[in-house]
Design an enzyme around this catalytic site. Structure first.
Site, PDB file in Angstrom:
ATOM      1  N   GLY A 748      -5.342  -0.361   3.568  1.00  0.00           N
ATOM      2  CA  GLY A 748      -5.698   0.435   2.549  1.00  0.00           C
ATOM      3  C   GLY A 748      -5.661  -0.094   1.070  1.00  0.00           C
ATOM      4  O   GLY A 748      -6.816  -0.312   0.615  1.00  0.00           O
ATOM      5  N   ARG A 785       4.074   4.897  -8.634  1.00  0.00           N
ATOM      6  CA  ARG A 785       4.440   4.096  -8.000  1.00  0.00           C
ATOM      7  C   ARG A 785       5.669   3.282  -8.842  1.00  0.00           C
ATOM      8  O   ARG A 785       6.633   2.713  -8.313  1.00  0.00           O
ATOM      9  CB  ARG A 785       3.453   2.939  -7.743  1.00  0.00           C
ATOM     10  CG  ARG A 785       2.594   3.519  -6.683  1.00  0.00           C
ATOM     11  CD  ARG A 785       1.443   2.467  -6.286  1.00  0.00           C
ATOM     12  NE  ARG A 785       1.939   1.539  -5.473  1.00  0.00           N
ATOM     13  CZ  ARG A 785       2.158   0.485  -5.916  1.00  0.00           C
ATOM     14  NH1 ARG A 785       2.013  -0.218  -7.006  1.00  0.00           N
ATOM     15  NH2 ARG A 785       2.776  -0.401  -4.956  1.00  0.00           N
ATOM     16  N   CYS A 816       9.943  14.340 -18.407  1.00  0.00           N
ATOM     17  CA  CYS A 816      10.841  14.486 -18.848  1.00  0.00           C
ATOM     18  C   CYS A 816      11.975  14.173 -17.684  1.00  0.00           C
ATOM     19  O   CYS A 816      12.747  14.854 -16.982  1.00  0.00           O
ATOM     20  CB  CYS A 816      11.565  15.957 -19.048  1.00  0.00           C
ATOM     21  SG  CYS A 816      10.667  16.419 -20.707  1.00  0.00           S
ATOM     22  N   TYR A 846      -2.895   4.317  -4.132  1.00  0.00           N
ATOM     23  CA  TYR A 846      -1.633   5.324  -4.024  1.00  0.00           C
ATOM     24  C   TYR A 846      -1.456   5.586  -5.637  1.00  0.00           C
ATOM     25  O   TYR A 846      -0.340   5.757  -6.250  1.00  0.00           O
ATOM     26  CB  TYR A 846      -0.546   4.488  -3.500  1.00  0.00           C
ATOM     27  CG  TYR A 846      -0.814   4.132  -2.146  1.00  0.00           C
ATOM     28  CD1 TYR A 846      -0.580   5.015  -1.154  1.00  0.00           C
ATOM     29  CD2 TYR A 846      -1.065   2.680  -1.989  1.00  0.00           C
ATOM     30  CE1 TYR A 846      -1.051   4.662   0.153  1.00  0.00           C
ATOM     31  CE2 TYR A 846      -1.352   2.341  -0.687  1.00  0.00           C
ATOM     32  CZ  TYR A 846      -1.416   3.271   0.393  1.00  0.00           C
ATOM     33  OH  TYR A 846      -1.577   2.875   1.615  1.00  0.00           O
TER      34      TYR A 846
HETATM   35  C1  LIG Z   1      -0.294   3.337   4.781  1.00  0.00           C
HETATM   36  C2  LIG Z   1      -0.910   2.865   6.205  1.00  0.00           C
HETATM   37  C3  LIG Z   1      -1.721   1.855   6.190  1.00  0.00           C
HETATM   38  C4  LIG Z   1      -2.365   1.137   4.917  1.00  0.00           C
HETATM   39  O1  LIG Z   1      -1.247   0.385   4.399  1.00  0.00           O
HETATM   40  P1  LIG Z   1      -1.768  -0.362   3.092  1.00  0.00           P
HETATM   41  O2  LIG Z   1      -0.447  -1.179   2.776  1.00  0.00           O
HETATM   42  O3  LIG Z   1      -2.397   0.486   1.980  1.00  0.00           O
HETATM   43  O4  LIG Z   1      -2.808  -1.479   3.866  1.00  0.00           O
HETATM   44  C5  LIG Z   1      -2.316   1.382   7.414  1.00  0.00           C
HETATM   45  N1  LIG Z   1      -1.823   2.004   8.819  1.00  0.00           N
HETATM   46  C6  LIG Z   1      -0.915   2.932   8.523  1.00  0.00           C
HETATM   47  C7  LIG Z   1      -0.515   3.528   9.965  1.00  0.00           C
HETATM   48  C8  LIG Z   1      -0.380   3.602   7.508  1.00  0.00           C
HETATM   49  O5  LIG Z   1       0.543   4.513   7.363  1.00  0.00           O
END
Ligand SMILES: *Cc1c(COP(=O)(O)O)cnc(C)c1O
Length: 866
Positions: A748, A785, A816, A846
């Protein structure tokens, strides 16, 4: 007269070690540096040199009584003649006198009995030879170098309690001189002077030597006696590091230390500077610097007592091996007056100096450092026998002493929880915290210490106990200096600055995504042959333009909720269901039913769902998500493996799962594991892949192995980009071991994080209690984050991108909550003001996906640059 009052002459002392004086090119450097430093500080320069590399060892062998000493002397003489030739000098003219002294010493009647005075005189010849050659060479290069005999200026002291041996061969010297002494020294006519390290005048008029590391100490002594502006120790390493670079390649060069910290670091590990060399400079207040002859442009380590050098925090971690612990159990004798005195007297009698001490009601444990002691098994046996009269003795060896050095250790203890946890897994024999608040030492078994330092070093940085962001103290990493750092590309937003400034709107924070960057990352992953299928984990950023671009780049989409499933089919018209993966966690039954109805591939991670919802899974093909029993990643909250985590079926229950699936006529065709996010090591991936391969073999029906996401990106300036080559090489290796399975990944963050920036507008700049804060019109509502994970994001003033980032600000939001902070003490231009556009980097993953309307602040806008 160039120097009206010779006692007031300004001096710089430069010292060069054995490797620095063994090559002609290095002597050119010495001459060049001496001239440059003299001009720079408007000072005269004294150069102190060691013997040619290896010479002192050869002389020591003769002093120790090797067989056929004359052959050894002849070899040494030849070595110096050869080097004279390399320097273009007439060896006879320059060396004859010196070599005659060397030959005479070998032929001396004392050579038969090798008394200490003879040994000292012999050992001194190495420096006398090298300095003679060097001075002659530098004169041929047109430099006005004078030569002086260090023994005419350094006087050995006879200390009480010193053995005859150390009074001759490991001497301490006088550290104070009067104006008359300084005037006499300055009266030497040549503007540049060359002398020897290591040697001094004995009280009887003969020669004495300073022992190991003696040349550094000589330079420091001259620095103190002359009240020099500074002493520079030129050596073949860049300076002191936060750990031994050979063991911890991420160790940082320490650019600024105070004397006490430098002393601790020199004593507990670093071999760069002899610990004895610090005292004279500290007492005389002379700044000391360690510099690298081969890399003169590096900052080196500056040691002084200015405020900049006294930043609190762990500066270094070191390991000393070969430590011997002596544990003494007593029954009832402990409280008796004089017990410890009796015990310590036994150590004195056996000539052992004690390093650390730990005590309780019935036990006293002390450590012996082999660097200070001759700890032979013989000596230990005799000591044990002796001590047995007072107490029960146990010798524990070999141990390792792991020491954290830094000012203000006590106030840091709360930041050391990871470090304590790491030691919690080992058997700690002794913990010692020095009362000067500079040193915390753990003694563990030597075998347990193996490989521990890189981990501890990373934890010290991660916890903030080692304040590496302080650029006054922490310089580049060893890997960077050694040229082993993978370069980072310039972020896209620098070239798009004008467009971004035009998009920024005060009061309306906005995410901007750069599609070419998303595509570039996608193509880098698509080029990896070992991977057959790539899914994008859309929860990182479900923006329709990003989904469309990634589907175009041949990625599948991974969803974790029914809403995400519906979203992808809406956003990408005509999306084939077999490119969609559904990997939910604790989702309601209806979501599984809907996913099957959409023909997506469904992943399940528990037996209970099969048992409770048989009709949902009957006759289906399924992927199984397993928990390999450990979690990894950049923060506890993103580790998705391990018993404490809610994700995944424990490996031990796979059999049970398969039985339940078989009963429903369901087929397990995929095996899935996602261990966490921001996992750095290629080795980790290789082992996950390997483990899954092994499990797949046992299941039998598996077609696809999915190793999840979690590929990291370099959030911090000095993070390295993820090493895709090392990663894919590891995967290829495992892939060839299990050729029957398709390999899938589901990144991701890696695809989208760097493509996104958050644009905000500065609202207020406020100073309070010495801290300057700049506020923005977005905070943890727009980007969670930092508050959730302590995540780091670069913050830049886009309006003033050309101005130097020369002031420190805490960057905060309008929410706040005290946690509404993007970053503390970030470098931004001093002129940063209301209305400036602030850019938060690497927020494409994110970012908007986690944004919320807390405090009823509106969600940020989103914009795409194609
Ligand atoms: C969030 C998630 C990802 C991606 O994680 P990244 O750190 O953004 O690469 C992949 N597989 C599953 C099952 C996830 O929940």
């Amino acid at each position: 007269m160039p120097f009206p009052d010779p006692s007031q002459t300004r001096w710089i002392v430069l010292k060069f070690g054995g490797t620095s004086v063994s090559q002609r090119a290095r002597w050119d450097t010495i001459g060049h540096l001496a001239q440059a430093r003299g001009r720079q500080h408007d000072a005269r320069v004294l150069v102190v040199v060691s013997a040619l590399a290896g010479t002192t060892n050869a002389l020591q062998a003769i002093a120790d009584g090797v067989e056929d000493p004359s052959a050894h002397v002849a070899a040494l003489a030849q070595r110096h003649r050869d080097f004279a030739a390399e320097l273009g000098l007439d060896a006879d003219a320059v060396l004859q006198e010196r070599l005659a002294v060397l030959h005479a010493l070998a032929a001396d009647v004392r050579a038969a009995t090798r008394p200490l005075d003879w040994q000292a005189e012999l050992l001194a010849q190495g420096e006398l030879l090298s300095s003679t050659l060097g001075a002659a060479y530098l004169r041929t290069q047109g430099l006005e170098f004078g030569w002086c005999d260090a023994r005419d200026w350094l006087d050995a002291l006879a200390l009480p309690n010193q053995s005859e041996w150390s009074r001759r061969l490991s001497v301490a010297c006088r550290r104070e001189a009067d104006d008359a002494w300084r005037a006499r020294f300055a009266a030497q006519p040549a503007p540049l002077l060359l002398t020897q390290g290591f040697i001094a005048r004995h009280g009887d008029g003969g020669t004495a030597v300073l022992g190991r590391g003696g040349s550094d100490t000589s330079a420091a002594l001259f620095g103190a006696l002359l009240r020099a502006r500074r002493v520079e120790i030129w050596t073949d390493v860049p300076g002191m590091f936060s750990a031994n670079p050979r063991e911890v390649p991420d160790a940082r060069l320490l650019t600024r230390l105070d004397y006490a910290e430098a002393q601790e670091i020199a004593t507990t590990g670093a071999k760069v500077l002899h610990p004895r060399a610090l005292g004279p400079c500290r007492d005389a207040g002379v700044p000391l610097a360690i510099l690298d002859t081969a890399r003169p442009d590096l900052p080196g380590t500056a040691i002084d007592s200015t405020a900049a050098a006294t930043v609190p925090g762990v500066k270094a971690i070191s390991r000393r091996n070969g430590i011997v612990l002596v544990s003494m159990e007593t029954v009832g004798m402990w409280q008796q007056v004089g017990f410890l005195a009796e015990v310590f007297e036994r150590f004195r009698v056996h000539g052992l100096s004690i390093d650390l001490i730990g005590s309780s009601e019935t036990n006293v444990t002390v450590s012996l450092d082999p660097n200070d002691n001759l700890v032979s098994t013989d000596v230990l046996a005799r000591l044990s026998e002796d001590l047995a009269r007072f107490c029960r003795v146990k010798v524990i060896a070999p141990c390792a002493a792991i020491t954290l050095v830094g000012r203000g250790m006590r106030s840091l203890l709360h930041k050391l929880s990871d470090v304590w946890a790491a030691f919690g897994r080992e058997r700690v024999h002794l913990i010692s915290q020095s009362s000067n608040d500079l040193n915390l030492t753990f003694v563990i078994d030597e075998a347990d210490a193996e490989g521990l330092l890189p981990q501890l070093h990373a934890q010290l940085i991660g916890s903030g106990a080692m304040p590496v962001r302080n650029v006054e103290v922490f310089g580049p990493r060893w890997r960077e200096i050694a040229g082993a750092l993978r370069p980072r590309e310039t972020p896209w937003w620098r070239a798009e600055r004008e467009r971004l400034l035009a998009l920024a709107t005060p009061g309306a924070p906005r995410y901007v995504y750069h599609l070419p960057t998303v595509r570039a990352r996608a193509r880098a992953l698509a080029a990896i042959e070992a991977v057959d299928r790539r899914y994008y984990a859309i929860k990182a950023n479900p923006h329709p333009a990003i989904l469309a671009a990634l589907v175009e780049e041949d990625f599948g989409l991974e969803c974790v909720s029914l809403a995400e499933l519906r979203h992808v089919f809406d956003a990408v018209p005509g999306l084939a269901p077999d490119r969609v993966l559904f990997t939910p966690s604790f989702a309601p039954r209806a979501e599984y039913d809907a996913a099957f109805a959409l023909d997506a591939t469904v992943t399940l991670d528990n037996v209970e769902a099969l048992q409770r919802w048989p009709e949902t899974f009957r006759g289906r093909a399924l992927w199984l998500r397993v928990d390999l029993g450990r979690g990894e990643g950049h923060h506890e909250k993103v580790r998705t493996g391990g018993l404490a985590s809610k994700f995944g079926l424990p490996v031990a229950r796979i059999e049970e799962f398969l039985t339940a699936a078989r009963a429903l006529d369901a087929r397990v065709t995929g095996l899935h594991a996602h261990l966490g996010s921001g996992v750095e090591t290629a080795q980790h991936w290789r082992s996950v892949c390997d483990e899954l391969g092994g499990i797949a073999e046992r299941i039998g029906s598996i077609e696809t192995i999915d190793i999840g996401g979690g590929l990291p990106i370099p959030y911090q300036d000095d993070d390295e980009p993820f090493d895709l080559d090392a990663w894919s090489a590891g995967l290829a290796e495992v892939r060839s071991a299990y050729p029957n399975y398709r390999l899938a990944i589901e990144p991701g963050r890696y695809l989208v994080a760097e493509s996104g920036v958050l644009l905000m507008t500065a609202t207020q700049v406020v100073e309070k209690g010495g801290i300057r804060r700049v506020g923005a019109d977005a905070g943890m509502n727009a980007l969670l984050r930092p508050a959730l994970y302590d995540a780091y994001h670069g913050v830049h003033n886009l309006t003033r991108l050309e101005e130097a980032a020369d002031a420190a600000f805490d960057v905060v939001g309008p929410i706040c909550e005290s946690g509404d902070v993007f970053g503390k003490q970030r470098r931004l231009p001093a002129a940063t003001a209301e209305g400036d556009v602030l850019l938060v980097a690497d927020t494409g993953a994110y970012g908007f996906a986690m944004a919320n309307t807390y405090n009823l602040r509106a969600l940020p806008a989103e914009e795409v640059l194609a």
